[in-house]
Design a protein around this motif. Structure first.
Motif, short mmCIF file in Angstrom:
data_model
loop_
_atom_site.label_atom_id
_atom_site.label_comp_id
_atom_site.label_asym_id
_atom_site.label_seq_id
_atom_site.Cartn_x
_atom_site.Cartn_y
_atom_site.Cartn_z
N TYR A 163 0.81 -1.22 0.00
CA TYR A 163 0.00 0.00 0.00
C TYR A 163 0.84 1.27 0.00
O TYR A 163 0.34 2.35 0.28
N ARG A 164 2.10 1.16 -0.34
CA ARG A 164 2.98 2.33 -0.35
C ARG A 164 3.01 2.97 -1.73
O ARG A 164 2.73 2.33 -2.73
N LEU A 197 8.31 7.20 -7.29
CA LEU A 197 7.52 8.42 -7.10
C LEU A 197 7.65 9.00 -5.70
O LEU A 197 6.93 9.91 -5.34
N ARG A 198 8.53 8.49 -4.87
CA ARG A 198 8.63 8.91 -3.47
C ARG A 198 9.57 10.09 -3.26
O ARG A 198 10.37 10.08 -2.35
N ASN A 256 20.46 3.18 -12.54
CA ASN A 256 20.35 3.32 -11.09
C ASN A 256 18.93 3.19 -10.59
O ASN A 256 18.68 3.34 -9.40
N GLY A 257 17.98 2.91 -11.47
CA GLY A 257 16.58 2.80 -11.08
C GLY A 257 16.32 1.57 -10.23
O GLY A 257 16.94 0.53 -10.40
#
Length: 186
Positions: free
Chosen positions: A66-67, A72-73, A126-127
């Motif tokens: 649920y994060r 996108l953080r 680096n993703g």
């Protein structure tokens, strides 16, 4: 009158360039397989592949269910930037001209494409996001590894059917020859 002809000519030019794009909407994607990309969490089961559909599952920990996805953080935090990157930024302050990607100097725009390519390459390497391309390739390789065994089994069954057909045909020909010999005898 000239304005009307100009409008008609520009509209025709736009439609001429848009026609190939419209024709490609129904085109197949690469390969004939449908790919279903699913992210599963914890111990959830991965849905099974069906027919021509390849189901690729990326497994993430239960705590991520649920994060907000990691990409996108809040990626752009100036406090998390390394000091060496800040120094590199200061080194390019006075650069302008050819291959500099700046609005100043002749040919300043020429370095923008390379800068964009380098940035995209660094983001991809680096993703932390799931690489579905790699997962799809592995699933295709797994499917292709079973094709040879399946083809060999099918070949054996086809050859057995051909031998049985030939035996039935020879028996039928022999029976027909025996009947023909019995009717032509005096």
């Amino acid at each position: 009158m000239l304005r009307t002809w100009t409008a008609i000519a520009s509209t025709a030019a736009v439609l001429a360039f848009a026609a190939p794009v419209l024709a490609q909407d129904g085109a197949e994607t690469s390969g004939s397989d449908k790919v279903n990309q699913v992210i599963v969490y914890g111990d959830d089961p991965c849905p099974a592949s069906t027919g021509d559909e390849i189901t690729v599952c990326a497994r993430k920990p239960e705590g991520e269910r649920y994060r907000i996805p990691a990409p996108l953080r809040g990626v752009d935090r100036p406090t998390s930037e390394a000091w060496s990157n800040k120094v590199l930024a200061y080194e390019t302050v006075g650069r302008f001209g050819t291959n500099s990607c700046s609005p100043v100097g002749a040919g300043g725009f020429t370095g923008c494409t390379q800068q964009m390519i380098n940035k995209a390459r660094a983001e991809r390497e680096n993703g932390t996001d799931v690489r579905f391309g790699d997962l799809i390739q592995k699933e295709r390789e797994k499917r292709l590894s079973t094709i040879d065994a399946t083809a060999a089994e099918e070949q054996v069954s086809v050859e057995a059917e051909e031998r049985a057909y030939e035996a039935r045909k020879k028996a039928a020909d022999a029976a027909a020859a025996g009947q023909a010999a019995g009717t032509t005898a005096p």
